[in-house]
Design a protein around this motif. Structure first.
Motif, PDB file in Angstrom:
ATOM      1  N   THR A 153      22.895   0.806 -24.056  1.00  9.29           N
ATOM      2  CA  THR A 153      22.500  -0.850 -24.217  1.00  9.29           C
ATOM      3  C   THR A 153      23.580  -1.252 -25.219  1.00  9.29           C
ATOM      4  O   THR A 153      24.147  -0.422 -26.112  1.00  9.29           O
ATOM      5  CB  THR A 153      21.236  -0.859 -24.854  1.00  9.29           C
ATOM      6  OG1 THR A 153      21.096  -0.481 -26.362  1.00  9.29           O
ATOM      7  CG2 THR A 153      20.211  -0.456 -23.851  1.00  9.29           C
ATOM      8  N   TRP A 154      24.033  -2.709 -24.883  1.00  5.30           N
ATOM      9  CA  TRP A 154      25.099  -2.931 -25.710  1.00  5.30           C
ATOM     10  C   TRP A 154      24.668  -3.340 -26.990  1.00  5.30           C
ATOM     11  O   TRP A 154      25.562  -3.683 -27.892  1.00  5.30           O
ATOM     12  CB  TRP A 154      26.029  -4.323 -25.092  1.00  5.30           C
ATOM     13  CG  TRP A 154      24.878  -5.306 -24.574  1.00  5.30           C
ATOM     14  CD1 TRP A 154      24.299  -5.618 -23.346  1.00  5.30           C
ATOM     15  CD2 TRP A 154      24.343  -6.591 -25.777  1.00  5.30           C
ATOM     16  NE1 TRP A 154      23.496  -6.836 -23.740  1.00  5.30           N
ATOM     17  CE2 TRP A 154      23.494  -7.321 -24.822  1.00  5.30           C
ATOM     18  CE3 TRP A 154      24.645  -6.904 -26.831  1.00  5.30           C
ATOM     19  CZ2 TRP A 154      22.788  -8.442 -25.401  1.00  5.30           C
ATOM     20  CZ3 TRP A 154      24.019  -7.901 -27.437  1.00  5.30           C
ATOM     21  CH2 TRP A 154      23.346  -8.657 -26.623  1.00  5.30           C
ATOM     22  N   ASP A 155      23.591  -3.293 -27.548  1.00  9.18           N
ATOM     23  CA  ASP A 155      23.204  -3.720 -28.962  1.00  9.18           C
ATOM     24  C   ASP A 155      22.750  -2.447 -29.731  1.00  9.18           C
ATOM     25  O   ASP A 155      22.296  -2.488 -30.906  1.00  9.18           O
ATOM     26  CB  ASP A 155      22.015  -4.576 -29.005  1.00  9.18           C
ATOM     27  CG  ASP A 155      20.660  -3.953 -28.314  1.00  9.18           C
ATOM     28  OD1 ASP A 155      20.696  -3.073 -27.231  1.00  9.18           O
ATOM     29  OD2 ASP A 155      19.680  -4.197 -28.878  1.00  9.18           O
ATOM     30  N   ASP A 156      22.810  -1.130 -29.069  1.00 14.02           N
ATOM     31  CA  ASP A 156      22.295  -0.028 -29.872  1.00 14.02           C
ATOM     32  C   ASP A 156      23.308   1.324 -29.622  1.00 14.02           C
ATOM     33  O   ASP A 156      23.839   1.849 -30.599  1.00 14.02           O
ATOM     34  CB  ASP A 156      20.923   0.272 -29.195  1.00 14.02           C
ATOM     35  CG  ASP A 156      20.502   1.453 -30.020  1.00 14.02           C
ATOM     36  OD1 ASP A 156      20.397   1.831 -31.134  1.00 14.02           O
ATOM     37  OD2 ASP A 156      19.473   2.361 -29.484  1.00 14.02           O
ATOM     38  N   LYS A 157      23.441   1.736 -28.456  1.00  8.11           N
ATOM     39  CA  LYS A 157      24.115   2.958 -28.294  1.00  8.11           C
ATOM     40  C   LYS A 157      24.699   3.179 -26.930  1.00  8.11           C
ATOM     41  O   LYS A 157      24.336   2.672 -25.920  1.00  8.11           O
ATOM     42  CB  LYS A 157      23.204   4.136 -28.665  1.00  8.11           C
ATOM     43  CG  LYS A 157      21.901   4.584 -27.743  1.00  8.11           C
ATOM     44  CD  LYS A 157      21.184   5.716 -28.214  1.00  8.11           C
ATOM     45  CE  LYS A 157      20.212   5.856 -27.154  1.00  8.11           C
ATOM     46  NZ  LYS A 157      19.587   7.274 -27.498  1.00  8.11           N
ATOM     47  N   MET A 158      25.571   4.205 -26.668  1.00  5.64           N
ATOM     48  CA  MET A 158      26.374   4.544 -25.393  1.00  5.64           C
ATOM     49  C   MET A 158      26.519   5.770 -25.270  1.00  5.64           C
ATOM     50  O   MET A 158      26.972   6.717 -26.236  1.00  5.64           O
ATOM     51  CB  MET A 158      27.507   3.826 -25.108  1.00  5.64           C
ATOM     52  CG  MET A 158      27.577   2.407 -24.869  1.00  5.64           C
ATOM     53  SD  MET A 158      26.781   1.973 -23.133  1.00  5.64           S
ATOM     54  CE  MET A 158      27.656   2.562 -22.106  1.00  5.64           C
ATOM     55  N   GLU A 159      26.226   6.471 -24.186  1.00  5.29           N
ATOM     56  CA  GLU A 159      26.217   7.931 -23.966  1.00  5.29           C
ATOM     57  C   GLU A 159      26.770   8.347 -22.577  1.00  5.29           C
ATOM     58  O   GLU A 159      27.003   7.200 -21.917  1.00  5.29           O
ATOM     59  CB  GLU A 159      24.391   8.571 -23.919  1.00  5.29           C
ATOM     60  CG  GLU A 159      23.660   8.417 -25.011  1.00  5.29           C
ATOM     61  CD  GLU A 159      22.413   8.751 -24.606  1.00  5.29           C
ATOM     62  OE1 GLU A 159      21.662   9.348 -25.783  1.00  5.29           O
ATOM     63  OE2 GLU A 159      21.837   9.208 -23.622  1.00  5.29           O
ATOM     64  N   SER A 160      27.229   9.388 -22.635  1.00  9.86           N
ATOM     65  CA  SER A 160      28.040   9.933 -21.421  1.00  9.86           C
ATOM     66  C   SER A 160      27.451  11.180 -20.913  1.00  9.86           C
ATOM     67  O   SER A 160      26.930  12.069 -21.584  1.00  9.86           O
ATOM     68  CB  SER A 160      29.468  10.103 -21.724  1.00  9.86           C
ATOM     69  OG  SER A 160      29.722  11.354 -22.514  1.00  9.86           O
ATOM     70  N   ALA A 161      27.482  11.387 -19.613  1.00 11.12           N
ATOM     71  CA  ALA A 161      26.964  12.586 -18.983  1.00 11.12           C
ATOM     72  C   ALA A 161      27.813  12.864 -17.659  1.00 11.12           C
ATOM     73  O   ALA A 161      28.352  12.102 -17.074  1.00 11.12           O
ATOM     74  CB  ALA A 161      25.465  12.251 -18.407  1.00 11.12           C
ATOM     75  N   LYS A 162      28.439  14.324 -18.109  1.00 10.36           N
ATOM     76  CA  LYS A 162      29.136  14.976 -17.011  1.00 10.36           C
ATOM     77  C   LYS A 162      28.744  15.092 -15.430  1.00 10.36           C
ATOM     78  O   LYS A 162      27.487  15.708 -15.559  1.00 10.36           O
ATOM     79  CB  LYS A 162      29.951  16.028 -17.472  1.00 10.36           C
ATOM     80  CG  LYS A 162      31.073  16.570 -16.564  1.00 10.36           C
ATOM     81  CD  LYS A 162      31.974  17.711 -17.278  1.00 10.36           C
ATOM     82  CE  LYS A 162      32.835  18.156 -16.301  1.00 10.36           C
ATOM     83  NZ  LYS A 162      33.879  16.975 -15.508  1.00 10.36           N
ATOM     84  N   ILE A 163      29.410  14.556 -14.459  1.00 10.52           N
ATOM     85  CA  ILE A 163      28.496  14.646 -13.138  1.00 10.52           C
ATOM     86  C   ILE A 163      28.932  16.030 -12.539  1.00 10.52           C
ATOM     87  O   ILE A 163      30.465  16.552 -12.675  1.00 10.52           O
ATOM     88  CB  ILE A 163      29.315  13.657 -12.243  1.00 10.52           C
ATOM     89  CG1 ILE A 163      28.733  12.322 -12.784  1.00 10.52           C
ATOM     90  CG2 ILE A 163      28.810  13.557 -10.800  1.00 10.52           C
ATOM     91  CD1 ILE A 163      29.323  11.030 -12.016  1.00 10.52           C
ATOM     92  N   VAL A 164      28.016  16.966 -12.005  1.00  8.36           N
ATOM     93  CA  VAL A 164      28.414  17.965 -11.435  1.00  8.36           C
ATOM     94  C   VAL A 164      28.144  18.104  -9.973  1.00  8.36           C
ATOM     95  O   VAL A 164      28.522  19.089  -9.397  1.00  8.36           O
ATOM     96  CB  VAL A 164      27.550  19.251 -12.288  1.00  8.36           C
ATOM     97  CG1 VAL A 164      27.929  19.337 -13.647  1.00  8.36           C
ATOM     98  CG2 VAL A 164      26.007  18.657 -11.949  1.00  8.36           C
ATOM     99  N   ASP A 165      27.184  16.891  -9.347  1.00 11.41           N
ATOM    100  CA  ASP A 165      27.160  16.967  -8.197  1.00 11.41           C
ATOM    101  C   ASP A 165      26.554  15.523  -7.732  1.00 11.41           C
ATOM    102  O   ASP A 165      26.000  15.043  -8.466  1.00 11.41           O
ATOM    103  CB  ASP A 165      26.019  18.062  -7.480  1.00 11.41           C
ATOM    104  CG  ASP A 165      25.959  18.097  -6.143  1.00 11.41           C
ATOM    105  OD1 ASP A 165      26.996  17.563  -5.244  1.00 11.41           O
ATOM    106  OD2 ASP A 165      25.076  18.698  -5.576  1.00 11.41           O
ATOM    107  N   SER A 166      26.865  15.163  -6.469  1.00 19.35           N
ATOM    108  CA  SER A 166      26.366  13.794  -6.043  1.00 19.35           C
ATOM    109  C   SER A 166      26.059  13.880  -4.635  1.00 19.35           C
ATOM    110  O   SER A 166      26.309  14.707  -3.748  1.00 19.35           O
ATOM    111  CB  SER A 166      27.595  12.897  -6.104  1.00 19.35           C
ATOM    112  OG  SER A 166      28.743  13.313  -5.414  1.00 19.35           O
ATOM    113  N   SER A 167      25.008  13.210  -4.274  1.00 21.75           N
ATOM    114  CA  SER A 167      24.552  12.915  -2.826  1.00 21.75           C
ATOM    115  C   SER A 167      24.173  11.696  -2.587  1.00 21.75           C
ATOM    116  O   SER A 167      23.981  10.700  -3.751  1.00 21.75           O
ATOM    117  CB  SER A 167      23.257  13.950  -2.706  1.00 21.75           C
ATOM    118  OG  SER A 167      22.335  13.780  -3.450  1.00 21.75           O
ATOM    119  N   GLN A 168      23.945  11.194  -1.427  1.00 21.54           N
ATOM    120  CA  GLN A 168      23.491   9.934  -0.987  1.00 21.54           C
ATOM    121  C   GLN A 168      21.717  10.156  -0.719  1.00 21.54           C
ATOM    122  O   GLN A 168      21.406  10.968  -0.264  1.00 21.54           O
ATOM    123  CB  GLN A 168      23.963   9.529   0.389  1.00 21.54           C
ATOM    124  CG  GLN A 168      25.567   9.469   0.451  1.00 21.54           C
ATOM    125  CD  GLN A 168      25.938   8.023  -0.498  1.00 21.54           C
ATOM    126  OE1 GLN A 168      25.371   6.939  -0.616  1.00 21.54           O
ATOM    127  NE2 GLN A 168      26.836   8.241  -1.301  1.00 21.54           N
TER     128      GLN A 168
END
Length: 740
Positions: free
Chosen positions: A580-595
Motif C-alpha cells: 500500500t502506498w501509505d504503509d509498505k511495499m514487498e517483493s516476491a521472486k516469481i518461479v513459475d507462471s500459468s494462465q
C-alpha cells in the motif's frame, strides 16, 4: 376594416371549471395524482402554445410553474369516470375532472393543441436552431414569437391602410383647393370628412396594435424576470442549505468521535470512506483494462526449483534488502531527530468554509485562483517535491545492487514511498513565486544535496536536482495541473522523474499518478492516489508497471493498494510487487507462471517465493495531528538555515507567519506578494511588446539555476546548469532577484 376587427373571448359556461380565453389558451382546475400518501391534489392547469403547465394556485402563475408537459410528443388517453392520462417521455400524468363534460372538453382542447403543436414542430425542424434546447422551452419561445409576429402583421396592415387613406385624403384636399367657391365644393368637403374619419380610425387602430404589441412584450419580459429572480433565490437557498448540512455533518462527526459508543448500530468508516462511490467508480473506469494477476506463495517450490540460486538470492537480499532498522539510514534518522527540530507551533483551530470559495471554481485551474492561507500548509510546492527524498536510503541500497531487476524493485518502491506522507495531508502547499528556490543540504547525514527552482508561473512548473555521494543523481521537471470537479479536486502532475546510477549507468524514468481530494462539499476531506506508474530502465529496457487502485467502498481489496510486475527486456515477469502506498511495499521472486480464470477473464497465476520487505513507512512524530501531519523530514524543511539564497522558500514571509500561527498577517503578506508578482509579470509583458515593436529578439524569462534542454524523446525539460552550491560557498547572491 374587417382586418381590424377582433373576435371577442368565448363566454364561460356556467358550472364549468374550464375557461377558454382565446383560440389557443385554456385555464381551469383539475385533480392531479401526486403520490400514495396524498393521492389526487387540486391543481390549476394552463394550456397555451402547445404546452400544458400546472400550478398549485393561480397566484403561482407569476413565478413558479410546478411542471410542463409538451403536447407535441404526448400520448392522450381517456380513462373511466372522468379520468385522463397523459404520457410524455416515459412519464405518465394521471388527472381527473369533476364531470364527464368537463373531461371531454379538456380532451378536445388537448388534442387540438397537440395537432397544432405537432404541425408547428414539423415546420420548425429546419429553422436552424443550434444547441440541445429542451422541447418545452423551445415550444414556449415559439409561441411567444408567433404572438408577436401576429401583432407585427397587424401593425403592417395598419401601416398600409394609413398610407392608403393618407394618400386619398391628400388627393381630396388638392381637389378641394381647385373647386373652392364652386357648387361641387360641398360634396368634396363631405368626401374629405369621410376620408379624414377613416384616417383617424386607422390611426387609432395603429395605436391600439402598437399598445397590444408592447403589452405582450412587457408581460413576457416581466414573467421571465420573475422566473430568473426566483431561480436566483432558489440557488442561494440551496447554497445555504448545503453549507448548513456541512456544518451539521461536521458537528455529528465530532460528537461521534468523542463518544462513539452512544451511536449504536453504526460502523466507523475507514480513512478513505466516501459518499460518492459511484462517481469514483465511473471516474476510474479506464483502469479496468490493467493487467490482472494472482500470486501464489509456495514454500515447496522454493526448495525444489531454486537450489543454489535461492541461497545466492538470499545472500544478496540479506545484504541489500534488509529492514530499515539494520541499515545506516535508520541511524541517520535518529541523528536527524537529535540535531534538527522535531516540532513546529500547533496549527490554530480556525473554522474553514471551503465551499464558500470553491463553489465558483468548478472546472477551473486551482493554481490561478487566489486562496487564503487557511487552506494551505506552511510548505511550498518546492518543499513538497523535496519530500520525495524522505526514503532516499532506498536509492542508496539500489546503487549497491548488482542485479538490475533487484535494483528496479527498489526504484519502484522509492516511487511509491513518496506518497506515504500525503495520506493525511489534504491541505494545499503554497504556489511558489517565479524564481523562488529551495535547497536541502543533507551531505553529512544522508550524502545528498537538493536544489529546486520555480521555472514557470503559468503554467506552474518546478525543476528539481539531487546529487548523492552514494552513487546516484535524480532530477525532475514537474508541471501541476489541478481541476475542481465539484465533489473532488484532481491534481495531475505532468512530467518525468529521472534517476541515474553512477556505477552501472542505469537510467530510470517514471512519472507521477493523479491525486484526488474528496468530500469538498460535505464530510471529512480525504485523499486518494490512483493511476499507473511505468518505471522504465532506458539502459537495460527492464520495466515495472505499478497500479494504484482507486478506493471503492464495494471493493474487497485493501485500501490504497499498489501492485506491480517487474519484467526484463524480453517481457518475462521476474518479481511481483505488492503493498500500500501509505504503509509498505514487498517483493516476491516469481518461479513459475500459468494462465487461469474463466473464459473471457483470463488471469496470469504467478508462483512466488516468500515476499521480502522493500520499504516500510516511518511512524509520524508525536503530536503530528496538530502539526499538519508533517513527517520528521517535513518538519525540518522550513527550518531556518544560514547562508541560503535570498529566494529560498524558508524566507517567504507569508509562509513563515502561517507556520507561526499568525494567519491574518500571513494573508496580508500573501496578497502583497501576489500583487507584486502580477506587477512584475505586466512589466515583463510590456518589455516584450516594446522589443517586438522595435524588431528585437524577444527573450522570455530565464531561470537562474536551470536551463531548458531537449530529451531523447524530443520533449523539452529543465536541467540543472550548475553554480548554486559554488555561489553558496562564496556567499555571492548578487544575481538573485528580490522576490519577497
Amino acid at each position: 376594416m374587417n382586418e381590424l376587427v377582433k373576435s371577442l373571448p368565448s363566454p364561460t359556461l356556467p358550472g364549468l371549471h374550464l375557461t377558454c380565453l382565446d383560440s389557443g389558451t385554456y385555464k381551469g382546475w383539475l385533480f392531479k395524482w401526486t403520490n400514495y400518501l396524498k393521492g389526487y391534489q387540486r391543481r390549476w392547469f394552463v394550456l397555451s402554445n402547445g404546452l400544458l403547465s400546472y400550478y398549485r394556485t393561480q397566484a403561482e402563475m407569476a413565478h413558479t410553474c410546478r411542471g410542463t408537459i409538451p403536447l407535441a410528443t404526448t400520448h392522450i388517453e381517456v380513462g373511466d369516470t372522468c379520468h385522463l392520462v397523459l404520457t410524455s417521455r416515459g412519464r405518465s400524468y394521471h388527472m381527473k375532472a369533476t364531470s364527464e363534460g368537463e373531461c371531454q372538453r379538456w380532451v378536445t382542447a388537448l388534442q387540438q393543441a397537440k395537432a397544432s403543436s405537432s404541425l408547428l414542430m414539423h415546420h420548425s425542424d429546419d429553422s436552424g436552431d443550434e444547441g440541445p434546447v429542451p422541447q418545452e422551452y423551445r415550444a414556449l419561445t415559439q409561441g411567444v414569437l408567433k404572438t408577436l409576429a401576429s401583432k407585427l402583421d397587424d401593425l403592417s396592415t395598419c401601416n398600409e391602410l394609413i398610407g392608403k387613406h393618407g394618400a386619398a385624403l391628400q388627393r381630396s384636399l388638392s381637389e378641394l383647393e381647385e373647386l373652392r367657391g364652386s357648387s361641387e365644393s360641398s360634396d368634396k368637403v363631405k368626401a374629405v370628412n369621410e376620408r379624414a374619419t377613416l384616417f383617424r380610425i386607422t390611426s387609432n387602430a395603429m395605436i391600439n396594435a402598437c399598445r397590444d404589441f408592447l403589452d405582450v412584450a412587457e408581460s413576457q419580459s416581466r414573467r421571465w424576470q420573475k422566473t430568473l429572480q426566483y431561480e436566483r433565490e432558489q440557488r442561494h437557498h440551496l447554497e445555504e442549505t448545503i453549507e448548513q448540512l456541512a456544518k451539521q455533518h461536521n458537528s455529528l462527526e465530532r460528537a461521534w468521535k468523542e463518544n462513539p459508543t452512544s451511536y449504536t448500530g453504526v460502523e466507523r468508516p475507514q480513512e478513505g470512506d466516501a459518499s460518492d462511490e459511484n462517481d469514483d467508480a465511473e471516474f476510474f473506469d479506464a483502469m479496468e483494462d490493467s493487467r490482472a494477476f494472482i500470486t501464489v506463495t509456495t514454500g515447496s517450490i522454493q526448495h525444489k526449483r531454486s537450489g543454489s540460486n535461492q541461497s545466492m538470492m538470499s545472500g544478496r537480499m540479506s545484504n541489500d534488502w534488509t529492514h530499515n532498522e539494520n541499515d545506516t539510514s535508520g541511524t541517520n534518522h535518529i541523528q536527524l531527530r537529535r540535531t534538527r527540530r522535531s516540532r513546529i507551533p500547533d496549527k490554530p483551530n480556525y473554522s474553514l468554509n471551503l465551499w464558500s470559495i470553491m463553489k465558483n471554481c468548478i472546472g477551473k485551474d486551482l493554481s490561478k485562483i487566489p486562496m487564503p492561507v487557511n487552506f494551505n500548509e506552511p510548505l511550498s510546492m518546492l518543499q513538497r517535491l523535496t519530500e520525495d527524498l524522505e526514503y532516499s536510503e532506498l536509492l542508496d541500497r539500489a546503487a549497491r545492487c548488482d542485479s538490475s531487476l533487484e535494483q528496479m524493485c527498489l526504484v519502484a518502491a522509492f516511487s511509491v514511498s513518496s506518497y506515504s506522507t500525503t495520506v493525511h495531508r489534504t491541505a494545499k502547499p503554497f504556489n511558489p513565486l517565479l524564481g523562488e528556490t529551495h535547497e536541502l543540504d543533507r551531505l553529512e547525514e544522508y550524502g545528498y544535496r537538493s536544489i529546486s527552482e520555480q521555472v514557470s508561473h503559468h503554467p506552474p512548473a518546478a525543476a528539481h536536482h539531487v546529487t548523492s555521494q552514494r552513487g546516484w543523481t535524480l532530477w525532475q521537471h514537474i508541471t501541476i495541473d489541478s481541476k475542481f470537479r465539484g465533489k473532488y479536486i484532481s491534481v495531475m502532475p505532468l512530467g518525468n522523474i529521472h534517476l541515474h546510477f553512477h556505477s552501472s549507468g542505469n537510467h530510470y524514468v517514471w512519472s507521477k499518478v493523479t491525486s484526488t481530494v474528496h468530500n469538498i462539499i460535505v464530510g471529512k476531506l480525504w485523499i486518494d492516489q490512483s493511476g499507473d506508474i511505468d518505471v522504465v530502465n532506458n539502459t537495460t529496457k527492464d520495466t515495472c508497471r505499478l497500479k494504484f487502485s482507486p478506493y471503492s467502498y464495494f471493493s474487497r481489496d485493501v485500501p490504497r493498494k499498489v501492485t506491480g510486475v517487474v519484467e526484463d527486456r524480453e517481457g518475462t515477469a521476474n518479481y511481483i510487487l505488492s503493498g500500500t502506498w501509505d504503509d509498505k511495499m514487498e517483493s516476491a521472486k516469481i518461479v513459475d507462471s500459468s494462465q487461469g480464470g474463466s473464459e473471457g477473464k483470463q488471469k496470469t497465476v504467478y508462483q512466488t517465493l516468500q515476499p521480502k520487505l522493500l520499504w516500510k513507512k516511518y511512524p509520524l512524530p508525536d503530536n503530528a495531528e496538530n502539526m499538519h501531519y508533517f513527517s520528521s523530514l517535513a518538519l525540518t524543511l522550513n527550518e531556518q538555515e544560514d547562508g541560503i539564497a535570498p529566494t529560498d522558500s524558508r524566507l517567504r514571509p507569508d509562509q513563515r507567519l502561517m507556520e507561526a500561527g499568525v494567519w491574518d498577517e500571513a494573508n496580508i503578506q500573501k496578497q502583497r506578494l501576489e500583487e507584486c508578482q502580477r506587477l512584475e509579470r505586466k512589466k515583463r509583458e510590456a518589455q516584450a511588446n516594446q522589443a517586438l515593436e522595435e524588431g528585437q529578439d524577444i527573450e522570455g524569462y530565464q531561470p537562474l539555476w536551470f536551463e531548458k534542454r531537449a530529451e531523447h524523446s524530443g520533449e523539452s525539460t529543465y536541467i540543472y546548469r550548475g553554480g548554486y552550491w559554488e555561489a553558496k560557498d562564496r556567499q555571492d547572491w548578487n544575481i538573485c532577484p528580490n522576490i519577497f
